[in-house]
Design a protein around this motif. Structure first.
Motif, PDB file in Angstrom:
ATOM      1  N   TRP A 182      25.463 -17.876  -9.215  1.00 51.78           N
ATOM      2  CA  TRP A 182      25.553 -19.372  -8.983  1.00 51.78           C
ATOM      3  C   TRP A 182      24.875 -20.139  -9.983  1.00 51.78           C
ATOM      4  CZ3 TRP A 182      22.146 -23.153  -7.570  1.00 51.78           C
ATOM      5  CH2 TRP A 182      20.874 -22.925  -7.107  1.00 51.78           C
ATOM      6  N   LEU A 183      23.688 -19.804 -10.597  1.00 53.25           N
ATOM      7  CA  LEU A 183      23.051 -20.835 -11.539  1.00 53.25           C
ATOM      8  C   LEU A 183      23.839 -20.556 -12.808  1.00 53.25           C
ATOM      9  CD1 LEU A 183      19.260 -19.897 -10.818  1.00 53.25           C
ATOM     10  CD2 LEU A 183      20.497 -21.884 -10.575  1.00 53.25           C
ATOM     11  N   SER A 184      24.682 -19.817 -13.086  1.00 50.71           N
ATOM     12  CA  SER A 184      25.398 -19.562 -14.265  1.00 50.71           C
ATOM     13  C   SER A 184      26.167 -20.885 -14.530  1.00 50.71           C
ATOM     14  CB  SER A 184      26.247 -18.254 -14.223  1.00 50.71           C
ATOM     15  OG  SER A 184      27.271 -18.605 -13.491  1.00 50.71           O
ATOM     16  N   ARG A 185      26.637 -21.424 -13.176  1.00 49.82           N
ATOM     17  CA  ARG A 185      27.414 -22.760 -13.222  1.00 49.82           C
ATOM     18  C   ARG A 185      26.726 -23.918 -14.337  1.00 49.82           C
ATOM     19  NH1 ARG A 185      30.380 -24.467  -9.250  1.00 49.82           N
ATOM     20  NH2 ARG A 185      29.652 -22.919  -7.792  1.00 49.82           N
ATOM     21  N   ALA A 186      25.459 -24.112 -14.055  1.00 46.16           N
ATOM     22  CA  ALA A 186      25.035 -25.051 -14.882  1.00 46.16           C
ATOM     23  C   ALA A 186      24.872 -24.570 -16.123  1.00 46.16           C
ATOM     24  CB  ALA A 186      23.376 -25.202 -14.531  1.00 46.16           C
ATOM     25  N   ALA A 187      24.655 -23.328 -16.675  1.00 46.57           N
ATOM     26  CA  ALA A 187      24.765 -22.934 -18.175  1.00 46.57           C
ATOM     27  C   ALA A 187      25.985 -23.203 -18.658  1.00 46.57           C
ATOM     28  CB  ALA A 187      24.239 -21.533 -18.209  1.00 46.57           C
ATOM     29  N   THR A 188      27.265 -22.507 -18.007  1.00 49.95           N
ATOM     30  CA  THR A 188      28.404 -22.520 -18.474  1.00 49.95           C
ATOM     31  C   THR A 188      28.997 -24.247 -18.586  1.00 49.95           C
ATOM     32  OG1 THR A 188      29.119 -20.718 -17.040  1.00 49.95           O
ATOM     33  CG2 THR A 188      31.058 -22.129 -17.880  1.00 49.95           C
ATOM     34  N   LEU A 189      28.572 -25.068 -17.827  1.00 54.36           N
ATOM     35  CA  LEU A 189      28.842 -26.581 -17.920  1.00 54.36           C
ATOM     36  C   LEU A 189      28.377 -27.150 -19.108  1.00 54.36           C
ATOM     37  CD1 LEU A 189      29.092 -27.439 -14.038  1.00 54.36           C
ATOM     38  CD2 LEU A 189      31.011 -27.226 -15.620  1.00 54.36           C
ATOM     39  N   LYS A 190      26.896 -27.061 -19.228  1.00 58.09           N
ATOM     40  CA  LYS A 190      26.301 -27.476 -20.473  1.00 58.09           C
ATOM     41  C   LYS A 190      26.812 -26.995 -21.592  1.00 58.09           C
ATOM     42  CE  LYS A 190      21.618 -28.128 -21.940  1.00 58.09           C
ATOM     43  NZ  LYS A 190      20.088 -27.999 -21.851  1.00 58.09           N
ATOM     44  N   ARG A 191      26.985 -25.804 -21.851  1.00 53.60           N
ATOM     45  CA  ARG A 191      27.555 -25.267 -22.940  1.00 53.60           C
ATOM     46  C   ARG A 191      28.884 -25.932 -23.272  1.00 53.60           C
ATOM     47  NH1 ARG A 191      26.581 -20.360 -25.961  1.00 53.60           N
ATOM     48  NH2 ARG A 191      24.380 -21.056 -25.290  1.00 53.60           N
ATOM     49  N   PHE A 192      29.554 -25.858 -22.361  1.00 51.90           N
ATOM     50  CA  PHE A 192      31.066 -26.353 -22.399  1.00 51.90           C
ATOM     51  C   PHE A 192      31.050 -27.963 -23.221  1.00 51.90           C
ATOM     52  CE2 PHE A 192      35.233 -28.385 -20.993  1.00 51.90           C
ATOM     53  CZ  PHE A 192      35.964 -27.138 -21.056  1.00 51.90           C
ATOM     54  N   TRP A 193      30.014 -28.403 -22.547  1.00 51.85           N
ATOM     55  CA  TRP A 193      30.012 -29.942 -23.024  1.00 51.85           C
ATOM     56  C   TRP A 193      29.460 -30.060 -24.418  1.00 51.85           C
ATOM     57  CZ3 TRP A 193      31.404 -34.444 -20.880  1.00 51.85           C
ATOM     58  CH2 TRP A 193      30.963 -35.737 -21.509  1.00 51.85           C
ATOM     59  N   ILE A 194      28.512 -29.025 -24.690  1.00 47.00           N
ATOM     60  CA  ILE A 194      27.945 -29.102 -26.198  1.00 47.00           C
ATOM     61  C   ILE A 194      29.054 -28.797 -27.148  1.00 47.00           C
ATOM     62  CG2 ILE A 194      26.637 -27.731 -27.773  1.00 47.00           C
ATOM     63  CD1 ILE A 194      24.436 -27.381 -25.272  1.00 47.00           C
ATOM     64  N   LEU A 195      30.164 -28.008 -26.667  1.00 42.78           N
ATOM     65  CA  LEU A 195      31.271 -27.503 -27.460  1.00 42.78           C
ATOM     66  C   LEU A 195      32.417 -28.348 -27.214  1.00 42.78           C
ATOM     67  CD1 LEU A 195      30.569 -23.670 -27.698  1.00 42.78           C
ATOM     68  CD2 LEU A 195      30.274 -25.222 -29.291  1.00 42.78           C
ATOM     69  N   LEU A 196      32.376 -29.296 -26.644  1.00 40.71           N
ATOM     70  CA  LEU A 196      33.719 -30.025 -26.168  1.00 40.71           C
ATOM     71  C   LEU A 196      34.525 -30.512 -27.338  1.00 40.71           C
ATOM     72  CD1 LEU A 196      35.263 -31.161 -23.683  1.00 40.71           C
ATOM     73  CD2 LEU A 196      33.905 -32.989 -23.843  1.00 40.71           C
ATOM     74  N   PRO A 197      33.792 -31.009 -28.431  1.00 40.71           N
ATOM     75  CA  PRO A 197      35.032 -31.214 -29.592  1.00 40.71           C
ATOM     76  C   PRO A 197      35.717 -30.156 -30.120  1.00 40.71           C
ATOM     77  CG  PRO A 197      32.765 -32.347 -30.009  1.00 40.71           C
ATOM     78  CD  PRO A 197      32.742 -31.448 -28.661  1.00 40.71           C
ATOM     79  N   GLU A 198      34.902 -29.062 -30.243  1.00 47.57           N
ATOM     80  CA  GLU A 198      35.537 -27.631 -30.725  1.00 47.57           C
ATOM     81  C   GLU A 198      36.488 -27.114 -29.643  1.00 47.57           C
ATOM     82  OE1 GLU A 198      32.480 -28.194 -30.804  1.00 47.57           O
ATOM     83  OE2 GLU A 198      31.670 -28.044 -33.029  1.00 47.57           O
ATOM     84  N   ILE A 199      36.316 -27.245 -28.342  1.00 43.97           N
ATOM     85  CA  ILE A 199      36.820 -26.811 -27.224  1.00 43.97           C
ATOM     86  C   ILE A 199      38.270 -27.651 -27.311  1.00 43.97           C
ATOM     87  CG2 ILE A 199      37.334 -26.623 -24.582  1.00 43.97           C
ATOM     88  CD1 ILE A 199      34.349 -25.951 -24.748  1.00 43.97           C
TER      89      ILE A 199
END
Length: 207
Positions: free
Chosen positions: A139-156
Motif C-alpha cells: 500500500w505504500l506504493s500508492r505514494a510513490a506511484t502518485l508522486k512520480r505520476f505528478w512529476i511526469l504529468l507534462p509528458e504523461i
C-alpha cells in the motif's frame, strides 16, 4: 528489560501455519512459542495485532481467546502502523486512482507504448526515468506511484495525444486538484509510517 532499564527488542520466533489461521490456531502457535523458549505466561502483559478478524474477533479472535486462557489481565492494542494503512485506503479517491492506474497501465502494459514513452522522456530530458506501477498489496506504493505520476504529468499528458487518446481528464482542473491533494496526503502518511517503524520507540511517543 534489563536491570539497568534498557529495553531489548528481539524477534522471538516465526511459525509457519500450513492449514487454517483461525484465532484458536494462532493461539496454539503462540503457546508453542512460549513453551519452546520457556517464557512464563505471567510475563506477557501486552499484545498488539492488526485488524484481521482472526486476531481481533470479539469472541473467537486470537486476542479474546488469549485473554480467556491466562490468569491475569493483559492490554491489547491495534497496531499503530496498520491504522495508517486503513487511513490510506479510506483516502483512495477512486476517481483519481482509477485515472492514474489506467494511464500507467496504458503506458507500461504494452511493450511498444512503454518503449515509446521512455523515448519521449529521454527526448524531453525528464528528471524521472519512468512511471511506477501501483501495487494494492504494497500500500505504500500508492505514494510513490502518485508522486512520480505528478512529476511526469507534462509528458504523461502529451503521450496520449501522440497515441490519439482522450486526455480530457488529465487536463481537468478539478481532477488535477484532487490528484494534488491525494499526493500530499499519501506522502504525509508514508512519511509518518516510516517514522513509526524501527527499534527503540516508546508507545507513548508513537501515539
Amino acid at each position: 528489560m534489563t536491570s539497568n532499564f534498557k529495553v531489548i527488542e528481539e524477534l522471538l520466533d516465526i511459525n509457519h501455519m500450513k492449514d487454517t489461521t483461525r484465532g484458536e490456531d494462532i493461539l496454539s502457535e503462540v503457546k508453542k512459542a512460549l513453551v519452546k523458549f520457556e517464557l512464563p505466561e505471567k510475563k506477557l502483559c501486552v499484545v498488539t495485532t492488526d485488524g484481521a478478524s482472526a486476531l481481533t474477533g470479539k469472541n473467537i479472535g486470537f486476542t479474546a481467546l488469549l485473554k480467556k486462557s491466562i490468569n491475569h489481565e493483559i492490554i491489547s492494542y491495534h497496531c499503530i502502523i496498520h491504522q495508517e494503512q486503513l487511513c490510506a485506503k479510506v483516502l483512495e479517491m477512486n476517481n483519481v486512482m482509477e485515472l492514474v492506474i489506467h494511464t500507467v497501465n496504458f503506458i507500461r502494459s504494452r511493450d511498444l507504448n512503454h518503449r515509446q514513452f521512455k523515448q519521449l522522456l529521454e527526448g524531453c530530458g525528464s528528471e524521472a526515468e519512468d512511471v511506477i506501477y501501483f501495487s494494492q498489496v504494497r500500500w505504500l506504493s500508492r505514494a510513490a506511484t502518485l508522486k512520480r505520476f505528478w512529476i511526469l504529468l507534462p509528458e504523461i499528458g502529451l503521450f496520449p495525444k501522440i497515441k490519439r487518446k482522450d486526455t480530457s481528464l488529465l487536463e481537468n482542473i478539478d481532477c488535477l486538484n484532487d490528484l494534488a491533494f491525494l499526493i500530499d496526503m499519501t506522502q504525509m502518511l508514508m512519511e509518518l509510517n516510516l517514522k513509526l517503524q524501527g527499534k527503540d520507540q516508546l508507545i507513548s511517543k508513537l501515539f
